[in-house]
Write a protein that holds these residues in place. Sequence first.
Motif, mmCIF file in Angstrom:
data_model
loop_
_atom_site.group_PDB
_atom_site.id
_atom_site.type_symbol
_atom_site.label_atom_id
_atom_site.label_comp_id
_atom_site.label_asym_id
_atom_site.label_seq_id
_atom_site.Cartn_x
_atom_site.Cartn_y
_atom_site.Cartn_z
ATOM 1 N N LEU A 211 0.820 -1.230 0.000
ATOM 2 C CA LEU A 211 0.000 0.000 0.000
ATOM 3 C C LEU A 211 0.849 1.272 0.000
ATOM 4 N N GLN A 212 2.065 1.202 0.558
ATOM 5 C CA GLN A 212 2.904 2.408 0.610
ATOM 6 C C GLN A 212 3.618 2.685 -0.713
ATOM 7 N N GLU A 213 3.541 1.736 -1.646
ATOM 8 C CA GLU A 213 4.141 1.962 -2.970
ATOM 9 C C GLU A 213 3.092 2.444 -3.974
ATOM 10 N N LEU A 214 1.813 2.378 -3.589
ATOM 11 C CA LEU A 214 0.753 2.856 -4.488
ATOM 12 C C LEU A 214 0.554 4.359 -4.265
ATOM 13 N N GLU A 215 -0.230 4.974 -5.131
ATOM 14 C CA GLU A 215 -0.525 6.409 -5.031
ATOM 15 C C GLU A 215 -1.124 6.712 -3.647
ATOM 16 N N ALA A 216 -0.562 7.709 -2.947
ATOM 17 C CA ALA A 216 -1.004 7.981 -1.575
ATOM 18 C C ALA A 216 -2.364 8.680 -1.571
ATOM 19 N N THR A 217 -3.319 8.083 -0.865
ATOM 20 C CA THR A 217 -4.638 8.707 -0.708
ATOM 21 C C THR A 217 -4.862 9.098 0.747
ATOM 22 N N CYS A 218 -3.920 8.771 1.603
ATOM 23 C CA CYS A 218 -3.998 9.095 3.022
ATOM 24 C C CYS A 218 -2.604 9.581 3.412
ATOM 25 N N VAL A 219 -2.506 10.834 3.815
ATOM 26 C CA VAL A 219 -1.196 11.404 4.156
ATOM 27 C C VAL A 219 -1.313 12.156 5.487
ATOM 28 N N VAL A 220 -0.536 11.770 6.465
ATOM 29 C CA VAL A 220 -0.476 12.533 7.717
ATOM 30 C C VAL A 220 0.984 12.648 8.158
ATOM 31 N N THR A 221 1.299 13.766 8.803
ATOM 32 C CA THR A 221 2.652 13.923 9.328
ATOM 33 C C THR A 221 2.569 13.982 10.847
ATOM 34 N N ILE A 222 3.336 13.100 11.480
ATOM 35 C CA ILE A 222 3.309 13.012 12.943
ATOM 36 C C ILE A 222 4.733 13.125 13.465
ATOM 37 N N ASP A 223 4.983 14.121 14.298
ATOM 38 C CA ASP A 223 6.325 14.358 14.853
ATOM 39 C C ASP A 223 7.393 14.312 13.755
ATOM 40 N N GLY A 224 7.094 14.930 12.615
ATOM 41 C CA GLY A 224 8.077 14.981 11.542
ATOM 42 C C GLY A 224 8.151 13.740 10.658
ATOM 43 N N THR A 225 7.396 12.705 10.984
ATOM 44 C CA THR A 225 7.383 11.504 10.135
ATOM 45 C C THR A 225 6.147 11.541 9.244
ATOM 46 N N THR A 226 6.371 11.495 7.931
ATOM 47 C CA THR A 226 5.227 11.493 7.025
ATOM 48 C C THR A 226 4.765 10.065 6.781
ATOM 49 N N CYS A 227 3.488 9.844 7.007
ATOM 50 C CA CYS A 227 2.894 8.526 6.786
ATOM 51 C C CYS A 227 1.966 8.661 5.590
ATOM 52 N N ALA A 228 2.261 7.961 4.518
ATOM 53 C CA ALA A 228 1.474 8.100 3.298
ATOM 54 C C ALA A 228 1.261 6.745 2.662
ATOM 55 N N TYR A 229 0.023 6.454 2.297
ATOM 56 C CA TYR A 229 -0.251 5.191 1.591
ATOM 57 C C TYR A 229 -1.623 5.219 0.952
ATOM 58 N N PHE A 230 -1.876 4.242 0.100
ATOM 59 C CA PHE A 230 -3.159 4.106 -0.579
ATOM 60 C C PHE A 230 -4.131 3.428 0.372
ATOM 61 N N ASP A 231 -5.194 4.153 0.763
ATOM 62 C CA ASP A 231 -6.093 3.550 1.753
ATOM 63 C C ASP A 231 -7.493 3.251 1.211
ATOM 64 N N GLN A 232 -7.684 3.381 -0.102
ATOM 65 C CA GLN A 232 -9.012 3.050 -0.665
ATOM 66 C C GLN A 232 -9.073 1.555 -0.953
ATOM 67 N N VAL A 233 -9.017 0.794 0.125
ATOM 68 C CA VAL A 233 -8.809 -0.645 -0.034
ATOM 69 C C VAL A 233 -10.024 -1.389 -0.592
ATOM 70 N N ASP A 234 -11.200 -0.755 -0.545
ATOM 71 C CA ASP A 234 -12.348 -1.432 -1.164
ATOM 72 C C ASP A 234 -12.133 -1.591 -2.675
ATOM 73 N N ARG A 235 -11.238 -0.800 -3.227
ATOM 74 C CA ARG A 235 -10.903 -0.936 -4.660
ATOM 75 C C ARG A 235 -9.893 -2.063 -4.919
ATOM 76 N N LEU A 236 -9.407 -2.697 -3.853
ATOM 77 C CA LEU A 236 -8.393 -3.758 -4.013
ATOM 78 C C LEU A 236 -8.926 -5.131 -3.611
ATOM 79 N N ARG A 237 -10.222 -5.233 -3.474
ATOM 80 C CA ARG A 237 -10.822 -6.475 -2.958
ATOM 81 C C ARG A 237 -10.484 -7.717 -3.777
ATOM 82 N N ASN A 238 -10.256 -7.547 -5.082
ATOM 83 C CA ASN A 238 -9.955 -8.717 -5.916
ATOM 84 C C ASN A 238 -8.461 -8.940 -6.091
ATOM 85 N N PHE A 239 -7.660 -8.191 -5.337
ATOM 86 C CA PHE A 239 -6.220 -8.218 -5.586
ATOM 87 C C PHE A 239 -5.637 -9.634 -5.618
ATOM 88 N N GLY A 240 -6.005 -10.453 -4.643
ATOM 89 C CA GLY A 240 -5.343 -11.759 -4.492
ATOM 90 C C GLY A 240 -6.012 -12.937 -5.180
#
Length: 344
Positions: A211-240
């Motif tokens: 999820l962290q290598e996909l386009e980031a749809t959720c981005v927050v910065t906490i104590d200087g650490t940026t947390c970014a990842y694709f969180d629209q996981v309902d679009r990945l239901r058929n992934f596996g």
Amino acid sequence: GHHVSSQHVRIRRRELQCRFDIEKFTPAFLSIYESLVPVDEEIVKQKQLLLSLRKLVNKEWPNAQLHLYGSCANSFGVSKSDVDICLAIDDTNMSKSEILLKLADLLQADKLENVQALTHARVPIVKMMDPVTGIACDICINNLLAVVNTKLLRDYAQIDERLRQLAFIVKHWAKSRGVNETYKGTLSSYAYVLMCIHFLQQRTPAILPCLQELEATCVVTIDGTTCAYFDQVDRLRNFGVQNNESVARLLWGFFQYWAYYHDYANDVISVRTGRLISKQMKDWTRRIGNDRHLICIEDPFETSHDLGRVVDKYSIRILREEFERAADILQYDPNPSVTLFEPY
Ligand code: CTP
Ligand code: MG
């Protein structure tokens, strides 16, 4: 030394082939999984407790927020787990310890039981028990990275149900075998879940994306650490869906990997990249302070954190022997869904 390692090589050769009848144990493992999942009633009680604590806290600190984190919110919690709560508060006049002590007073006055402020712990918390719901609860202050990594784990769990199945069984195994105790040098539940995610990212075909290598749809910065990842996981239901391995087969592969294939000397597992990365690259090749890096599990956001840092030269042996025991049971035991969890 030599004797043990030549034995390893023999076992490795023997076990290149999967047990041909491994799939027949899937129903037994699935029923163990079902028995560990909390019932809805429990989730309702946790929500009730959270709401009543919010009321209490907001009377004192109107702008403070309470967030659930850990196993009660990441979807990897077994029945009757403790509830982990984070108090997010922006009070520049009070130190963390003062806030914890004040919080403990409020809880005590509100008739919560066994209230204890642990201001000197590695992660300072207030512990308590709610006599109404019977739920035990830990409250920490401003640990927002834990809230975000909780959401990451929950989002991964939505993509493919095999992650929850595998992780519940691995956690149950770790607790039964006494290798889920960080104070004794073995791994946290959080570390085991990351190991499961990484394993499913590595299957061919992959069961989980990174999820962290996909386009980031959720981005927050906490104590200087940026947390970014694709969180629209309902679009990945058929992934596996290209991969039809069931839980018994995956468990077999998971323990084979940690028993006989993982390169402990050189590799770091990294959910952040969806790959193995080298210890060299992270400068995790030698002991620094208490961090020995004998088994390396990179935190997905705090990338300087090795979740294996608690493991020492004694506990690494215990851990690896347990991985080997589990792998051998899944390979040869006539009743692996029982033997695997036998108390040590
Ligand atoms: N956590 C973390 N870094 C760690 C250990 C834990 O950020 N080194 C955070 C994670 O958000 C994790 C939470 O603390 O979800 C709780 O950790 P842990 O007790 O290991 O996991 P639980 O999921 O609560 O497992 P259990 O069911 O065993 O309580
Ligand atoms: Mg917990």
